[in-house]
Enzyme design. Structure first.
Site, PDB file in Angstrom:
ATOM      1  N   ASN A 186      -1.848  -4.083  -4.418  1.00  0.00           N
ATOM      2  CA  ASN A 186      -0.909  -3.268  -5.192  1.00  0.00           C
ATOM      3  C   ASN A 186       0.446  -3.936  -5.417  1.00  0.00           C
ATOM      4  OD1 ASN A 186      -0.426  -2.936  -2.427  1.00  0.00           O
ATOM      5  ND2 ASN A 186       0.364  -0.856  -2.675  1.00  0.00           N
ATOM      6  N   GLU A 287       1.366  -2.893   8.585  1.00  0.00           N
ATOM      7  CA  GLU A 287       1.961  -1.915   7.663  1.00  0.00           C
ATOM      8  C   GLU A 287       0.782  -1.201   7.027  1.00  0.00           C
ATOM      9  OE1 GLU A 287       2.589  -0.233   4.323  1.00  0.00           O
ATOM     10  OE2 GLU A 287       3.194  -2.195   3.572  1.00  0.00           O
ATOM     11  N   CYS A 321       2.099   2.334  -1.035  1.00  0.00           N
ATOM     12  CA  CYS A 321       1.951   2.946   0.288  1.00  0.00           C
ATOM     13  C   CYS A 321       3.098   3.888   0.606  1.00  0.00           C
ATOM     14  CB  CYS A 321       1.837   1.868   1.358  1.00  0.00           C
ATOM     15  SG  CYS A 321       3.169   0.675   1.312  1.00  0.00           S
ATOM     16  N   GLU A 496       9.216  -5.219   8.622  1.00  0.00           N
ATOM     17  CA  GLU A 496       9.304  -6.349   7.707  1.00  0.00           C
ATOM     18  C   GLU A 496      10.609  -6.263   6.932  1.00  0.00           C
ATOM     19  OE1 GLU A 496       4.586  -7.261   6.945  1.00  0.00           O
ATOM     20  OE2 GLU A 496       5.687  -6.173   5.400  1.00  0.00           O
TER      21      GLU A 496
END
Length: 516
Positions: A186, A287, A321, A496
């Site tokens: 994505n 993640e 997400c 991150e």
């Protein structure tokens, strides 16, 4: 990525050809437009050289279903070669002065910005997102190289006062070693640089396994890395088909030479990778899935809430997400919000091919994604939900779906219990703040959450109570290179981006000097 399961049988022997030049059997095309021949690479990148395999797999345009090109289908042999190349390159890269690593990363960033239009076109071709969004992703992706180029020079140790007068106590920070980087489709560019930028800044080397749907962006980054002077073996890419994913994933996640795994994807796959990592006790960053709530309280500015909802829900056709998956709207403004949200959807959103200038909603990545949206809508309607707008496939093709808004939604419906990953906005009416927070926190994941309120006391209460790793207060888009990205509960481990992101790739070593 769900295929990342152990395979007991030995992998079929594969032919590995190391070439000085990349495969180039003709220009790849997206929506009838040729992509940059200089950046479209079709082989894996191992030890600074392009790798051709006997088999290749197709990369398709999700808008038309047409084949863009074919890419080398790497397997276990290529994955092991990539790990060895990364390991062998690690010592020299680690010893390079931080200032020099910083300069190489900075040059990589500059090359991304110089080639931003072509890189964006590659994303739109293989992912389907509108070109304007793809251009935004390239700017976002490049920002991580810029950020971590600067952070490379700020890896500080420490001096601790010793308990004995003849001792001195030091703390060093050192790279963990080879990192396996597994990324989704994505955000095929940004999910790589957010991890790789931090890893390389810390002195680590990497093996990247991109999503099988979108390998071209990872390979284009490899071409620019070579041009930027990133040494051979520091950045390796092993593209592979869905059929080879299990073999490649198992190698890069179990090889003893790999010290770190960083993964972005589903929670189910993340749990499988954690089992792989356990065998050799590797460091991990995860993640994973999200199920973001978007709460609109009676005190909210409704117009701002609608604008935030539109951005948060429908970016990349709902395939992010951190996009909103559940809207919770307080009863006092529920009807006004729904009415204005529906009008904004009809007025502002335009479904089409990503290369068309007016398009804001491209295709979903594949038909399976469309079928999940349909399943969630059918389930909700069968339990009493109402379709305000949208609700069906778009006439443009099998991967296109109308932006959809549902009301009369309850927490018993599938769309409020699991991540849709598509252009579906279900709205739940609530009465009290406590009720909204309880619904929001009922999920077993907690990546992002959003809410709109103009009550300062309420803002502090809800921001602290939401069980998520990131909170947007009166904001629908919250990601940036400077800020820590990550979740709680089953949404993952670690962070991150930001100053904290580089710590995921560093080990702390305590040194005691005695006899002084």
């Amino acid at each position: 990525m769900a295929a990342l399961l152990p395979r007991g049988a030995a992998a079929t022997r594969r032919r590995l050809l190391l070439r000085a030049a990349p495969l180039a059997p003709g220009p790849a095309r997206g929506a009838g437009r040729a992509l940059s021949a200089a950046l479209v690479r079709r082989g894996g990148l191992v030890g600074g050289r392009w790798v051709e395999t006997a088999a290749a797999f197709p990369v398709q345009d999700p808008a038309s279903g047409e084949e863009l090109c074919r890419v080398s289908d790497c397997g276990a042999a290529e994955a092991r070669a990539a790990v060895r190349a990364a390991h062998e390159a690690g010592a020299a890269w680690d010893r390079l002065p931080a200032k020099e690593r910083s300069a190489r990363l900075r040059r990589w960033y500059e090359l991304m910005m110089e080639n931003k239009e072509e890189l964006a076109r590659i994303i739109t071709a293989e992912n389907g997102k509108p070109l304007k969004e793809a251009q935004g992703e390239i700017a976002y992706s490049a920002s991580f190289l810029e950020w971590f180029a600067e952070e490379a020079r700020r890896i500080y140790g420490d001096v601790i006062p010793a308990s004995a007068k003849d001792r001195r106590v030091l703390v060093l920070k050192q790279p963990v070693g080879v990192a396996a980087i597994i990324t989704p489709w994505n955000f095929p560019s940004a999910m790589i640089t957010r991890k790789v930028g931090a890893a390389l800044a810390a002195g680590c080397t990497v093996v990247v396994k991109p999503a099988e749907d979108t390998p071209l962006s990872a390979l284009a980054l490899g071409e620019l890395a070579n041009q930027a002077g990133i040494p051979a073996g520091v950045y390796n890419v092993v593209p592979c088909s869905r059929q080879q994913t299990a073999a490649v994933g198992e190698v890069i996640c179990t090889d003893p030479l790999v010290s770190k795994i960083s993964f972005t994807g589903s929670t189910a796959t993340g749990k499988i990778l954690l089992k792989h990592a356990a065998g050799t006790v590797k460091r991990v960053s995860m993640e994973l899935g999200g199920h973001a709530p978007f709460i609109v309280f009676d005190s909210a500015n409704v117009d701002r809430a609608v604008a935030g909802a539109l951005a948060s829900k429908y970016r990349n056709s709902g395939q992010t997400c951190v996009c909103t998956n559940r809207f919770l709207v307080q009863k006092g403004i529920h009807d006004e919000f729904v009415e204005k949200f529906a009008k904004a959807i009809v007025k502002e959103l335009h479904v089409g091919n990503g290369f068309d200038a007016k398009t804001t909603q491209g295709p979903l990545i594949n038909e399976k994604a469309v079928e999940k949206v349909e399943k969630h809508i059918k389930d909700a309607v069968s339990q009493g939900a109402s379709v305000v707008t949208g609700g069906k496939r778009h006439s443009l093709g099998k991967n296109f779906f109308e932006p959809t808004l549902l009301t009369n939604v309850t927490t018993k419906m599938l769309c409020t219990q699991e991540e849709t990953f598509g252009p579906l906005a279900p709205v739940i009416r609530f009465e009290t703040e406590a009720e909204a927070v309880a619904i929001a926190n009922a999920a077993n994941v907690g990546l992002a959450g959003y809410f709109y309120s103009q009550d300062p006391a309420q803002i502090w209460r809800v921001a602290e109570q939401l069980e998520v790793g990131m909170v947007g207060v009166n904001e629908g888009i919250i990601s940036s290179a400077e800020c820590p990205f990550g979740g709680v509960k089953e949404s993952g481990l670690g962070r991150e981006g930001s100053k904290y992101g580089i710590d995921e790739y560093l080990e702390i070593k305590y040194v005691c000097f005695g006899g002084l």
